[in-house]
Motif scaffolding. Structure first.
Motif, PDB file in Angstrom:
ATOM      1  N   ASN A  91       0.846  -1.197   0.000  1.00 17.34           N
ATOM      2  CA  ASN A  91       0.000   0.000   0.000  1.00 17.34           C
ATOM      3  C   ASN A  91       0.880   1.245   0.000  1.00 17.34           C
ATOM      4  OD1 ASN A  91      -1.932   1.956   0.294  1.00 17.34           O
ATOM      5  ND2 ASN A  91      -2.446   1.439   2.418  1.00 17.34           N
ATOM      6  N   ARG A  92       0.809   2.045  -1.075  1.00 16.30           N
ATOM      7  CA  ARG A  92       1.597   3.271  -1.184  1.00 16.30           C
ATOM      8  C   ARG A  92       0.756   4.522  -0.933  1.00 16.30           C
ATOM      9  NH1 ARG A  92       5.108   1.709  -6.649  1.00 16.30           N
ATOM     10  NH2 ARG A  92       6.323   0.020  -5.670  1.00 16.30           N
ATOM     11  N   TYR A  93      -0.502   4.322  -0.565  1.00 17.54           N
ATOM     12  CA  TYR A  93      -1.357   5.467  -0.216  1.00 17.54           C
ATOM     13  C   TYR A  93      -1.000   5.967   1.185  1.00 17.54           C
ATOM     14  CZ  TYR A  93      -4.567   4.758  -4.167  1.00 17.54           C
ATOM     15  OH  TYR A  93      -5.125   4.657  -5.413  1.00 17.54           O
ATOM     16  N   SER A  94      -1.434   7.180   1.471  1.00 15.12           N
ATOM     17  CA  SER A  94      -1.203   7.782   2.796  1.00 15.12           C
ATOM     18  C   SER A  94      -2.336   7.460   3.765  1.00 15.12           C
ATOM     19  CB  SER A  94      -1.048   9.296   2.667  1.00 15.12           C
ATOM     20  OG  SER A  94      -2.205   9.857   2.072  1.00 15.12           O
ATOM     21  N   PHE A  95      -3.222   6.541   3.388  1.00 11.66           N
ATOM     22  CA  PHE A  95      -4.356   6.155   4.238  1.00 11.66           C
ATOM     23  C   PHE A  95      -4.582   4.642   4.082  1.00 11.66           C
ATOM     24  CE2 PHE A  95      -5.791   7.924   0.197  1.00 11.66           C
ATOM     25  CZ  PHE A  95      -6.490   6.851  -0.357  1.00 11.66           C
ATOM     26  N   PRO A  96      -5.261   4.021   5.031  1.00 15.85           N
ATOM     27  CA  PRO A  96      -5.538   2.578   4.913  1.00 15.85           C
ATOM     28  C   PRO A  96      -6.516   2.301   3.773  1.00 15.85           C
ATOM     29  CG  PRO A  96      -6.682   3.486   6.801  1.00 15.85           C
ATOM     30  CD  PRO A  96      -5.778   4.587   6.291  1.00 15.85           C
ATOM     31  N   ILE A  97      -6.391   1.134   3.199  1.00 17.06           N
ATOM     32  CA  ILE A  97      -7.245   0.767   2.056  1.00 17.06           C
ATOM     33  C   ILE A  97      -7.866  -0.613   2.280  1.00 17.06           C
ATOM     34  CG2 ILE A  97      -5.931   2.118   0.383  1.00 17.06           C
ATOM     35  CD1 ILE A  97      -4.646  -0.596  -0.506  1.00 17.06           C
ATOM     36  N   ASP A  98      -8.979  -0.843   1.606  1.00 17.41           N
ATOM     37  CA  ASP A  98      -9.549  -2.180   1.433  1.00 17.41           C
ATOM     38  C   ASP A  98      -9.225  -2.612   0.008  1.00 17.41           C
ATOM     39  OD1 ASP A  98     -11.118  -2.727   3.935  1.00 17.41           O
ATOM     40  OD2 ASP A  98     -12.018  -0.805   3.341  1.00 17.41           O
ATOM     41  N   TYR A  99      -8.830  -3.865  -0.133  1.00 15.22           N
ATOM     42  CA  TYR A  99      -8.487  -4.338  -1.475  1.00 15.22           C
ATOM     43  C   TYR A  99      -9.165  -5.663  -1.779  1.00 15.22           C
ATOM     44  CZ  TYR A  99      -5.278  -7.564   0.820  1.00 15.22           C
ATOM     45  OH  TYR A  99      -4.754  -8.562   1.602  1.00 15.22           O
ATOM     46  N   GLU A 100      -9.353  -5.899  -3.048  1.00 13.98           N
ATOM     47  CA  GLU A 100      -9.857  -7.187  -3.552  1.00 13.98           C
ATOM     48  C   GLU A 100      -8.931  -7.605  -4.683  1.00 13.98           C
ATOM     49  OE1 GLU A 100     -13.834  -8.918  -5.764  1.00 13.98           O
ATOM     50  OE2 GLU A 100     -14.048  -7.278  -4.321  1.00 13.98           O
ATOM     51  N   LEU A 101      -8.265  -8.729  -4.484  1.00  9.93           N
ATOM     52  CA  LEU A 101      -7.261  -9.209  -5.437  1.00  9.93           C
ATOM     53  C   LEU A 101      -7.882 -10.279  -6.327  1.00  9.93           C
ATOM     54  CD1 LEU A 101      -4.280  -8.383  -5.756  1.00  9.93           C
ATOM     55  CD2 LEU A 101      -3.665 -10.425  -4.459  1.00  9.93           C
ATOM     56  N   ILE A 102      -7.734 -10.113  -7.634  1.00 10.55           N
ATOM     57  CA  ILE A 102      -8.276 -11.074  -8.605  1.00 10.55           C
ATOM     58  C   ILE A 102      -7.123 -11.608  -9.448  1.00 10.55           C
ATOM     59  CG2 ILE A 102      -9.855 -11.418 -10.536  1.00 10.55           C
ATOM     60  CD1 ILE A 102     -11.479  -9.059  -9.451  1.00 10.55           C
ATOM     61  N   GLU A 103      -6.965 -12.916  -9.466  1.00 11.11           N
ATOM     62  CA  GLU A 103      -5.888 -13.561 -10.220  1.00 11.11           C
ATOM     63  C   GLU A 103      -6.472 -14.261 -11.438  1.00 11.11           C
ATOM     64  OE1 GLU A 103      -2.968 -13.877 -11.305  1.00 11.11           O
ATOM     65  OE2 GLU A 103      -1.810 -15.022  -9.820  1.00 11.11           O
ATOM     66  N   GLU A 104      -5.964 -13.932 -12.632  1.00 10.06           N
ATOM     67  CA  GLU A 104      -6.412 -14.584 -13.865  1.00 10.06           C
ATOM     68  C   GLU A 104      -5.524 -15.812 -14.096  1.00 10.06           C
ATOM     69  OE1 GLU A 104      -6.339 -11.602 -16.919  1.00 10.06           O
ATOM     70  OE2 GLU A 104      -8.220 -10.701 -16.236  1.00 10.06           O
ATOM     71  N   LEU A 105      -6.016 -16.962 -13.650  1.00  7.95           N
ATOM     72  CA  LEU A 105      -5.243 -18.206 -13.717  1.00  7.95           C
ATOM     73  C   LEU A 105      -5.196 -18.742 -15.138  1.00  7.95           C
ATOM     74  CD1 LEU A 105      -6.626 -19.943 -10.499  1.00  7.95           C
ATOM     75  CD2 LEU A 105      -4.463 -18.733 -10.764  1.00  7.95           C
ATOM     76  N   PRO A 106      -4.203 -19.596 -15.460  1.00 11.28           N
ATOM     77  CA  PRO A 106      -4.137 -20.202 -16.797  1.00 11.28           C
ATOM     78  C   PRO A 106      -5.411 -20.984 -17.121  1.00 11.28           C
ATOM     79  CG  PRO A 106      -2.061 -20.529 -15.640  1.00 11.28           C
ATOM     80  CD  PRO A 106      -3.021 -19.934 -14.654  1.00 11.28           C
ATOM     81  N   GLU A 107      -5.737 -21.034 -18.388  1.00 14.94           N
ATOM     82  CA  GLU A 107      -6.997 -21.655 -18.814  1.00 14.94           C
ATOM     83  C   GLU A 107      -7.067 -23.135 -18.452  1.00 14.94           C
ATOM     84  OE1 GLU A 107      -5.525 -22.600 -23.399  1.00 14.94           O
ATOM     85  OE2 GLU A 107      -7.200 -21.248 -23.022  1.00 14.94           O
ATOM     86  N   GLN A 108      -5.910 -23.801 -18.283  1.00 16.15           N
ATOM     87  CA  GLN A 108      -5.923 -25.232 -17.969  1.00 16.15           C
ATOM     88  C   GLN A 108      -6.621 -25.533 -16.648  1.00 16.15           C
ATOM     89  OE1 GLN A 108      -3.307 -23.582 -19.139  1.00 16.15           O
ATOM     90  NE2 GLN A 108      -2.043 -24.794 -20.506  1.00 16.15           N
ATOM     91  N   PHE A 109      -6.627 -24.567 -15.726  1.00 14.91           N
ATOM     92  CA  PHE A 109      -7.255 -24.808 -14.426  1.00 14.91           C
ATOM     93  C   PHE A 109      -8.766 -24.590 -14.462  1.00 14.91           C
ATOM     94  CE2 PHE A 109      -2.861 -23.656 -13.289  1.00 14.91           C
ATOM     95  CZ  PHE A 109      -2.522 -24.789 -12.568  1.00 14.91           C
TER      96      PHE A 109
ATOM     97  N   LEU B 214      -8.561  -4.327  -6.929  1.00 15.85           N
ATOM     98  CA  LEU B 214      -9.606  -3.303  -6.788  1.00 15.85           C
ATOM     99  C   LEU B 214      -9.449  -2.683  -5.409  1.00 15.85           C
ATOM    100  CD1 LEU B 214     -12.635  -5.235  -8.303  1.00 15.85           C
ATOM    101  CD2 LEU B 214     -11.265  -3.476  -9.400  1.00 15.85           C
ATOM    102  N   VAL B 215      -9.195  -1.375  -5.372  1.00 19.08           N
ATOM    103  CA  VAL B 215      -8.844  -0.684  -4.138  1.00 19.08           C
ATOM    104  C   VAL B 215      -9.902   0.356  -3.800  1.00 19.08           C
ATOM    105  CG1 VAL B 215      -7.110   0.774  -3.019  1.00 19.08           C
ATOM    106  CG2 VAL B 215      -6.389  -1.030  -4.579  1.00 19.08           C
ATOM    107  N   SER B 216     -10.243   0.432  -2.518  1.00 14.09           N
ATOM    108  CA  SER B 216     -11.186   1.480  -2.067  1.00 14.09           C
ATOM    109  C   SER B 216     -10.622   2.178  -0.845  1.00 14.09           C
ATOM    110  CB  SER B 216     -12.555   0.872  -1.755  1.00 14.09           C
ATOM    111  OG  SER B 216     -12.437  -0.131  -0.760  1.00 14.09           O
ATOM    112  N   SER B 217     -10.974   3.439  -0.682  1.00 18.39           N
ATOM    113  CA  SER B 217     -10.523   4.257   0.455  1.00 18.39           C
ATOM    114  C   SER B 217     -11.430   3.989   1.660  1.00 18.39           C
ATOM    115  CB  SER B 217     -10.571   5.723   0.053  1.00 18.39           C
ATOM    116  OG  SER B 217     -11.920   6.155   0.006  1.00 18.39           O
ATOM    117  N   PRO B 218     -11.169   4.631   2.807  1.00 15.73           N
ATOM    118  CA  PRO B 218     -12.072   4.463   3.967  1.00 15.73           C
ATOM    119  C   PRO B 218     -13.517   4.880   3.671  1.00 15.73           C
ATOM    120  CG  PRO B 218      -9.975   5.368   4.703  1.00 15.73           C
ATOM    121  CD  PRO B 218      -9.928   5.355   3.201  1.00 15.73           C
TER     122      PRO B 218
END
Length: 444
Positions: free
Chosen positions: A87-105, A144-148
């Protein structure tokens, strides 16, 4: 501007507040005095959205994420993939991480949510279990990042297009190689075989201790030392060990999403390493309509790399296997007696009888071990409780096929052919057990 709009997403909190505001305006038709209040609420919401946009988009790179991919994945094993997040923001954040996995999975639901304080970093590790060899290409890593305030989300996109090659199970290889080096193979179910007699390859002369075979007394050394000395023998070395892999249709069946062919490939890799550690020569070949992917048995330092690359590049259309072609090729190309570990699969005794003449011919010139598989899913089905007539009938048929495997083992033994019937997931341990047993008994 268009780029910024592509990065902006409205959050659930925004839609919830907007829904309440719409409901308030509907009520204002009944109670006109409320209209002014809800208009102020609408203006406040708009200002908060603008403030949220300013907070999230003021910093060009407010968050950084990266995945650390290894050079290669191990087929059939759990491979860790770490993701670093900062986190490089000057305030706390909520995040949602989405991973695009290989098609084989075939997985599109990888999401990880959390909170990060200003300046904090976090490492998230997940595991992937590939079940096919080849190239796996990862998509983007999206945050996907959101502020307080939590009214909007800003999308960050990282990396994308990175590829990893999936090789035969080198993680399993490392495990057994370490055990072989430390002589601790029995800890993983590899049984100790009582030696019958001894091999005739001399190692050194040592002092006699109680229990040594008196037939090994070295009388010349005894006379020189004026104490009993015995000859110490070791397992014969430099014996050719070939893994012969059937790449025909019978090896296409999957168990735990891994085909029988890939189980055989993984076992071949481990066995080759252990054989080389035991000072034997390791080699391999595959066959269906023809014999190919041949690696001549050798002990050179580059042998394991050659075997690994050959196993990785095995391709097949799972055609019908030609055992006659296999016998002819081995008869021509292997002039010395070798240990042949033949990975194949026979469902019925009739299937074995069609190939039995070629197996008998191979066993006359070489020590042949036919390795085939128990159908664990069939065994589980045959023991399930059922009251229906149809279910009982199906279980009877399943038990017949299970019994047929035992008849195959007896038929091979009747013709003096070594065999190994094992569960797919136990193939590596069972194969190593068989190899160590044959070596201990001095059969090759």
């Amino acid at each position: 501007m268009r780029k910024l709009l592509r990065q902006l997403f409205l959050s659930k909190r925004f839609f919830l507040l907007s829904s309440l505001l719409v409901f308030g305006f509907i009520l204002a038709f009944v109670f006109p005095g409320w209209f002014g209040i809800f208009r102020w609420f609408a203006a406040l919401l708009a200002l908060l959205v603008l403030l949220d946009c300013a907070l999230l988009f003021a910093a060009g790179k407010g968050i950084h994420a990266s995945r650390e991919l290894p050079e290669r994945f191990s087929n059939g094993d759990q491979n860790p993939v770490p993701i670093s997040l900062q986190n490089r923001y000057s305030f706390p954040i909520d995040y949602e991480l989405i991973e695009e996995l290989p098609e084989q999975f075939q997985a599109r639901d990888f999401k990880y949510s959390g909170k990060l304080k200003s300046g904090d970093a976090r490492k998230i590790t997940y595991e992937l279990r590939p079940t096919e060899r080849g190239i796996y290409t990862f998509g983007r890593l999206i945050a996907l990042v959101s502020s307080p305030l939590g009214l909007i989300q800003r999308r960050f996109s990282f990396q994308g297009g990175e590829s990893v090659a999936v090789y035969p199970s080198f993680l399993e290889l490392r495990k057994y190689e370490l055990l072989a080096l430390s002589n601790r193979l029995s800890e993983y179910g590899l049984k100790k075989i009582r030696r019958i007699g001894h091999t005739m390859e001399f190692e050194h002369i040592r002092e006699y201790v109680s229990g040594d075979d008196v037939r090994n007394l070295n009388w010349k050394a005894t006379a020189k030392k004026a104490e009993l000395m015995v000859n110490q023998y070791q397992d014969e070395k430099s014996q050719p060990v070939y893994s012969v892999i059937d790449t025909g249709r019978v090896m296409q069946m999957p168990f735990h999403r891994l085909s029988l062919l890939d189980y055989a490939i993984n076992a071949t890799l481990v066995l080759s390493r252990v054989a080389l550690r035991k000072q034997d020569k390791a080699g391999m070949m595959t066959f269906n309509r023809k014999v190919d992917n041949r690696v001549v048995a050798n002990r050179r330092s580059s042998q394991m790399q050659r075997i690994l690359e050959t196993l990785y590049h095995i391709k097949t259309d799972f055609a019908e296997s030609d055992f006659a072609r296999l016998y002819t090729d081995i008869k021509r190309s292997l002039p010395f007696r070798s240990l042949l570990l033949l990975y194949t699969n026979f469902e019925t005794l009739d299937a074995l009888n069609r190939q039995l003449p070629y197996l008998k011919a191979l066993s006359r010139d070489h020590l042949l071990v036919v390795i085939f598989f128990r159908n664990t899913e069939l065994e589980t089905f045959s023991t399930e409780e059922t009251d229906a007539v149809r279910g009982i009938f199906q279980q009877t048929i399943a038990q017949k096929f299970i019994f047929e495997r035992k008849r195959i083992v007896r038929e091979l033994g009747r013709h003096g052919i070594q065999s190994l019937l094992t569960r797919p997931e136990d193939l590596t341990v069972a194969t190593l057990n068989k190899y160590l047993e044959l070596k201990a008994r001095g059969l090759f």
